[in-house]
Design a protein around this motif. Structure first.
Motif, PDB file in Angstrom:
ATOM      1  N   ASN A 273       0.826  -1.213   0.000  1.00  0.00           N
ATOM      2  CA  ASN A 273       0.000   0.000   0.000  1.00  0.00           C
ATOM      3  C   ASN A 273       0.860   1.262   0.000  1.00  0.00           C
ATOM      4  O   ASN A 273       0.573   2.231  -0.717  1.00  0.00           O
ATOM      5  CB  ASN A 273      -0.944   0.010   1.201  1.00  0.00           C
ATOM      6  N   ALA A 274       1.904   1.260   0.804  1.00  0.00           N
ATOM      7  CA  ALA A 274       2.761   2.453   0.882  1.00  0.00           C
ATOM      8  C   ALA A 274       3.468   2.707  -0.442  1.00  0.00           C
ATOM      9  O   ALA A 274       3.678   3.858  -0.838  1.00  0.00           O
ATOM     10  CB  ALA A 274       3.786   2.284   2.001  1.00  0.00           C
ATOM     11  N   ARG A 275       3.825   1.653  -1.151  1.00  0.00           N
ATOM     12  CA  ARG A 275       4.572   1.813  -2.398  1.00  0.00           C
ATOM     13  C   ARG A 275       3.684   2.179  -3.574  1.00  0.00           C
ATOM     14  O   ARG A 275       4.136   2.829  -4.517  1.00  0.00           O
ATOM     15  CB  ARG A 275       5.353   0.536  -2.705  1.00  0.00           C
ATOM     16  N   LEU A 276       2.414   1.764  -3.524  1.00  0.00           N
ATOM     17  CA  LEU A 276       1.537   2.030  -4.671  1.00  0.00           C
ATOM     18  C   LEU A 276       0.657   3.256  -4.475  1.00  0.00           C
ATOM     19  O   LEU A 276       0.138   3.802  -5.452  1.00  0.00           O
ATOM     20  CB  LEU A 276       0.658   0.799  -4.953  1.00  0.00           C
ATOM     21  N   GLY A 277       0.424   3.684  -3.263  1.00  0.00           N
ATOM     22  CA  GLY A 277      -0.400   4.862  -3.033  1.00  0.00           C
ATOM     23  C   GLY A 277      -1.866   4.627  -3.350  1.00  0.00           C
ATOM     24  O   GLY A 277      -2.369   3.492  -3.250  1.00  0.00           O
ATOM     25  N   ASP A 278      -2.558   5.673  -3.772  1.00  0.00           N
ATOM     26  CA  ASP A 278      -4.010   5.591  -3.968  1.00  0.00           C
ATOM     27  C   ASP A 278      -4.423   5.341  -5.418  1.00  0.00           C
ATOM     28  O   ASP A 278      -5.607   5.139  -5.694  1.00  0.00           O
ATOM     29  CB  ASP A 278      -4.678   6.899  -3.501  1.00  0.00           C
ATOM     30  N   ALA A 279      -3.484   5.368  -6.336  1.00  0.00           N
ATOM     31  CA  ALA A 279      -3.833   5.202  -7.755  1.00  0.00           C
ATOM     32  C   ALA A 279      -4.000   3.724  -8.083  1.00  0.00           C
ATOM     33  O   ALA A 279      -3.217   3.119  -8.816  1.00  0.00           O
ATOM     34  CB  ALA A 279      -2.761   5.833  -8.627  1.00  0.00           C
TER      35      ALA A 279
ATOM     36  N   LEU B 123       2.250 -11.157 -22.881  1.00  0.00           N
ATOM     37  CA  LEU B 123       2.757  -9.810 -23.126  1.00  0.00           C
ATOM     38  C   LEU B 123       1.759  -8.786 -22.597  1.00  0.00           C
ATOM     39  O   LEU B 123       0.560  -8.862 -22.877  1.00  0.00           O
ATOM     40  CB  LEU B 123       2.988  -9.587 -24.622  1.00  0.00           C
ATOM     41  N   VAL B 124       2.262  -7.834 -21.815  1.00  0.00           N
ATOM     42  CA  VAL B 124       1.417  -6.813 -21.198  1.00  0.00           C
ATOM     43  C   VAL B 124       2.125  -5.467 -21.314  1.00  0.00           C
ATOM     44  O   VAL B 124       3.317  -5.394 -21.644  1.00  0.00           O
ATOM     45  CB  VAL B 124       1.152  -7.116 -19.703  1.00  0.00           C
ATOM     46  N   THR B 125       1.393  -4.413 -21.021  1.00  0.00           N
ATOM     47  CA  THR B 125       2.014  -3.103 -20.852  1.00  0.00           C
ATOM     48  C   THR B 125       2.366  -2.957 -19.378  1.00  0.00           C
ATOM     49  O   THR B 125       1.481  -2.878 -18.523  1.00  0.00           O
ATOM     50  CB  THR B 125       1.068  -1.978 -21.284  1.00  0.00           C
ATOM     51  N   ARG B 126       3.660  -2.980 -19.085  1.00  0.00           N
ATOM     52  CA  ARG B 126       4.095  -2.873 -17.685  1.00  0.00           C
ATOM     53  C   ARG B 126       4.136  -1.406 -17.289  1.00  0.00           C
ATOM     54  O   ARG B 126       4.766  -0.588 -17.969  1.00  0.00           O
ATOM     55  CB  ARG B 126       5.478  -3.504 -17.519  1.00  0.00           C
ATOM     56  N   PRO B 127       3.480  -1.022 -16.194  1.00  0.00           N
ATOM     57  CA  PRO B 127       3.447   0.390 -15.792  1.00  0.00           C
ATOM     58  C   PRO B 127       4.766   0.838 -15.176  1.00  0.00           C
ATOM     59  O   PRO B 127       5.617   0.011 -14.816  1.00  0.00           O
ATOM     60  CB  PRO B 127       2.321   0.422 -14.757  1.00  0.00           C
ATOM     61  N   ASP B 128       4.922   2.150 -15.052  1.00  0.00           N
ATOM     62  CA  ASP B 128       6.061   2.684 -14.297  1.00  0.00           C
ATOM     63  C   ASP B 128       5.959   2.192 -12.857  1.00  0.00           C
ATOM     64  O   ASP B 128       4.873   2.160 -12.270  1.00  0.00           O
ATOM     65  CB  ASP B 128       6.041   4.209 -14.306  1.00  0.00           C
ATOM     66  N   CYS B 129       7.099   1.806 -12.285  1.00  0.00           N
ATOM     67  CA  CYS B 129       7.100   1.266 -10.924  1.00  0.00           C
ATOM     68  C   CYS B 129       8.236   1.876 -10.121  1.00  0.00           C
ATOM     69  O   CYS B 129       9.107   2.574 -10.667  1.00  0.00           O
ATOM     70  CB  CYS B 129       7.281  -0.257 -10.954  1.00  0.00           C
ATOM     71  N   THR B 130       8.215   1.593  -8.840  1.00  0.00           N
ATOM     72  CA  THR B 130       9.322   1.933  -7.946  1.00  0.00           C
ATOM     73  C   THR B 130       9.796   0.650  -7.298  1.00  0.00           C
ATOM     74  O   THR B 130       8.985  -0.090  -6.716  1.00  0.00           O
ATOM     75  CB  THR B 130       8.880   2.935  -6.862  1.00  0.00           C
ATOM     76  N   ASP B 131      11.085   0.340  -7.410  1.00  0.00           N
ATOM     77  CA  ASP B 131      11.564  -0.923  -6.871  1.00  0.00           C
ATOM     78  C   ASP B 131      11.710  -0.862  -5.356  1.00  0.00           C
ATOM     79  O   ASP B 131      11.442   0.173  -4.725  1.00  0.00           O
ATOM     80  CB  ASP B 131      12.864  -1.353  -7.554  1.00  0.00           C
TER      81      ASP B 131
ATOM     82  N   SER C 100       8.138 -10.299 -16.019  1.00  0.00           N
ATOM     83  CA  SER C 100       9.268  -9.378 -15.868  1.00  0.00           C
ATOM     84  C   SER C 100       8.972  -8.289 -14.835  1.00  0.00           C
ATOM     85  O   SER C 100       9.898  -7.626 -14.357  1.00  0.00           O
ATOM     86  CB  SER C 100       9.613  -8.732 -17.210  1.00  0.00           C
ATOM     87  N   ALA C 101       7.691  -8.080 -14.501  1.00  0.00           N
ATOM     88  CA  ALA C 101       7.348  -7.023 -13.546  1.00  0.00           C
ATOM     89  C   ALA C 101       7.971  -7.296 -12.184  1.00  0.00           C
ATOM     90  O   ALA C 101       8.486  -6.386 -11.524  1.00  0.00           O
ATOM     91  CB  ALA C 101       5.827  -6.896 -13.420  1.00  0.00           C
ATOM     92  N   PHE C 102       7.952  -8.542 -11.754  1.00  0.00           N
ATOM     93  CA  PHE C 102       8.531  -8.900 -10.460  1.00  0.00           C
ATOM     94  C   PHE C 102      10.038  -8.688 -10.478  1.00  0.00           C
ATOM     95  O   PHE C 102      10.629  -8.201  -9.510  1.00  0.00           O
ATOM     96  CB  PHE C 102       8.191 -10.356 -10.138  1.00  0.00           C
ATOM     97  N   GLU C 103      10.675  -9.030 -11.590  1.00  0.00           N
ATOM     98  CA  GLU C 103      12.114  -8.839 -11.711  1.00  0.00           C
ATOM     99  C   GLU C 103      12.470  -7.362 -11.717  1.00  0.00           C
ATOM    100  O   GLU C 103      13.444  -6.935 -11.085  1.00  0.00           O
ATOM    101  CB  GLU C 103      12.612  -9.497 -12.998  1.00  0.00           C
ATOM    102  N   ALA C 104      11.664  -6.556 -12.420  1.00  0.00           N
ATOM    103  CA  ALA C 104      11.990  -5.137 -12.581  1.00  0.00           C
ATOM    104  C   ALA C 104      11.754  -4.327 -11.313  1.00  0.00           C
ATOM    105  O   ALA C 104      12.547  -3.453 -10.975  1.00  0.00           O
ATOM    106  CB  ALA C 104      11.169  -4.548 -13.726  1.00  0.00           C
ATOM    107  N   GLY C 105      10.663  -4.608 -10.607  1.00  0.00           N
ATOM    108  CA  GLY C 105      10.311  -3.755  -9.477  1.00  0.00           C
ATOM    109  C   GLY C 105       9.830  -4.480  -8.249  1.00  0.00           C
ATOM    110  O   GLY C 105       9.254  -3.853  -7.344  1.00  0.00           O
ATOM    111  N   GLY C 106      10.018  -5.801  -8.175  1.00  0.00           N
ATOM    112  CA  GLY C 106       9.640  -6.539  -6.983  1.00  0.00           C
ATOM    113  C   GLY C 106       8.141  -6.732  -6.833  1.00  0.00           C
ATOM    114  O   GLY C 106       7.361  -6.589  -7.788  1.00  0.00           O
ATOM    115  N   ALA C 107       7.734  -7.032  -5.611  1.00  0.00           N
ATOM    116  CA  ALA C 107       6.343  -7.384  -5.328  1.00  0.00           C
ATOM    117  C   ALA C 107       5.372  -6.267  -5.702  1.00  0.00           C
ATOM    118  O   ALA C 107       4.318  -6.512  -6.295  1.00  0.00           O
ATOM    119  CB  ALA C 107       6.192  -7.727  -3.846  1.00  0.00           C
ATOM    120  N   ALA C 108       5.725  -5.026  -5.361  1.00  0.00           N
ATOM    121  CA  ALA C 108       4.807  -3.918  -5.623  1.00  0.00           C
ATOM    122  C   ALA C 108       4.570  -3.742  -7.117  1.00  0.00           C
ATOM    123  O   ALA C 108       3.445  -3.467  -7.555  1.00  0.00           O
ATOM    124  CB  ALA C 108       5.355  -2.628  -5.017  1.00  0.00           C
ATOM    125  N   CYS C 109       5.609  -3.907  -7.925  1.00  0.00           N
ATOM    126  CA  CYS C 109       5.457  -3.769  -9.370  1.00  0.00           C
ATOM    127  C   CYS C 109       4.631  -4.925  -9.932  1.00  0.00           C
ATOM    128  O   CYS C 109       3.829  -4.740 -10.858  1.00  0.00           O
ATOM    129  CB  CYS C 109       6.822  -3.716 -10.050  1.00  0.00           C
TER     130      CYS C 109
END
Length: 366
Positions: free
Chosen positions: A50-56, A119-127, A143-152
């Motif tokens: 929750n802290a990493r993703l915020g309200d969006a 294949l998906v559109t991976r959003p901008d994330c914070t690792d 690849s989302a998990f590799e790029a930005g971990g659980a939150a991504c």
């Protein structure tokens, strides 16, 4: 009279000793329970999604239903390298991904497997270190998990499904094998022989009771059965999930404290959760909510996909079926029957083939 007093005195001493012993047992029991609680609580690793993703994010349901993203990591760190082999460096992707939708009254769950090659559109994330990770088009889902971990991984899944992931649970290869061993293994059946040199699985047709390492090989098998695709492997994973539920349901854990402690210790050492599930109390609460769901109350499907136009080795969500699936879960409705009927075949449950009759020898070509 004196004798009567001596008898009463002895009786009081015995009662006093018994009372002291009982009190000591209560204190020791409370101490052991307290130690167990602290030990299990300390085992759990958690991530503040929750802290990493915020309200969006998609809104949470208000009808009592909820969703859990379950990921299997393909990390080769530590014990994982010995079990899985291969080399992914210092990174890990999500080898398995399941969206678990629990219905309003917690009497049924739908599990949707997302093929890792989608294949998906991976959003901008914070690792996990706070570093920005740029999004990408036509990225593999895992690849989302590799790029930005659980939150991504959660953010990508929410964007793909339109559903709020209320909870997150992650397990790696070694953790999965430990949990299977802790509950006493898993029973699976196959109508065909499975020989996979990559996973190490070697099964003759029939029923087999597998230990943790064999169960891990079963859910990772691709090339030893069927057409070697990830879709076939997902069917094996569904079979394993139902087998594990069946095995766990027959253990009678609450009448066997030693077994309960062993499984609790193994489970809490083997998973990573979102912070809302990062305590023994929270996990016990989740188990209580799910206790009425067994194999017969569990629906399992794979996200409908088709071969990606840009790459024959990748898939994309099939429309409109994919949108219909996610809309059904959002409305807390069963998966549409048309989607259930079109699911891939489990390669381990395929009809056995008989050896063809040798054709007549054709004349030699000149």
């Amino acid at each position: 009279m004196a004798e009567h007093k001596r008898v009463l005195t002895r009786r009081r001493k015995i009662l006093r000793a018994a009372a002291c012993a009982f009190a000591a047992l209560v204190v020791l029991g409370a101490g052991a329970a307290g130690y167990a609680y602290v030990k299990l609580d300390g085992n759990i690793k958690s991530v503040d999604i929750n802290a990493r993703l915020g309200d969006a994010r998609p809104p949470a349901a208000t009808d009592g239903s909820f969703n859990i993203l379950v990921l299997g990591s393909d990390s080769r760190n530590g014990e994982n390298g010995d079990l899985a082999g291969g080399d992914t460096g210092d990174t890990a992707r999500s080898d398995t991904a399941m969206v678990v939708h629990v219905n309003q009254d917690h009497s049924h769950a739908e599990v949707v497997s997302i093929p890792r090659d989608t294949l998906v559109t991976r959003p901008d994330c914070t690792d996990s270190g706070g570093k920005a990770v740029a999004g990408a088009k036509r990225a593999m889902y895992n690849s989302a998990f590799e790029a930005g971990g659980a939150a991504c991984a959660v953010k990508t899944t929410e964007q793909l499904t339109g559903l709020r992931m209320d909870h997150y649970v992650q397990i790696d290869f070694a953790g999965f094998a430990r949990v299977v061993d802790a509950i006493g293994g898993a029973t699976v059946s196959t109508t065909v022989a499975i020989h996979d040199k990559d996973s190490g699985l070697d099964l003759a047709p029939g029923e087999h009771h597998l230990d943790g390492q064999q169960s891990l090989a079963f859910v990772r098998t691709r090339h030893g059965v069927g057409d070697g695709s990830d879709l076939g492997r997902i069917e094996l994973q569904k079979q394993m999930v139902k087998s594990l539920l069946q095995q766990a349901g027959g253990l009678g854990l609450f009448s066997n404290p030693v077994k309960l402690w062993s499984i609790g210790d193994t489970m809490t050492r083997s998973i990573t959760t979102d912070s809302a599930l990062g305590s023994v109390n929270a996990l016990v609460g989740l188990v209580q909510e799910l206790k009425g769901i067994g194999p017969d109350q569990l629906g399992m499907v794979t996200l409908p996909v088709v071969t990606a136009p840009s790459d024959p080795n990748r898939v994309v969500a099939q429309q409109p079926q994919a949108d219909q699936l996610w809309a059904a879960l959002k409305a807390d409705q069963p998966v549409p029957q048309a989607i259930v009927s079109a699911q891939p075949e489990n390669p381990a449950q395929a009809a056995p083939t008989t050896a063809p009759t040798a054709p007549a020898k054709a004349p030699a070509r000149r």
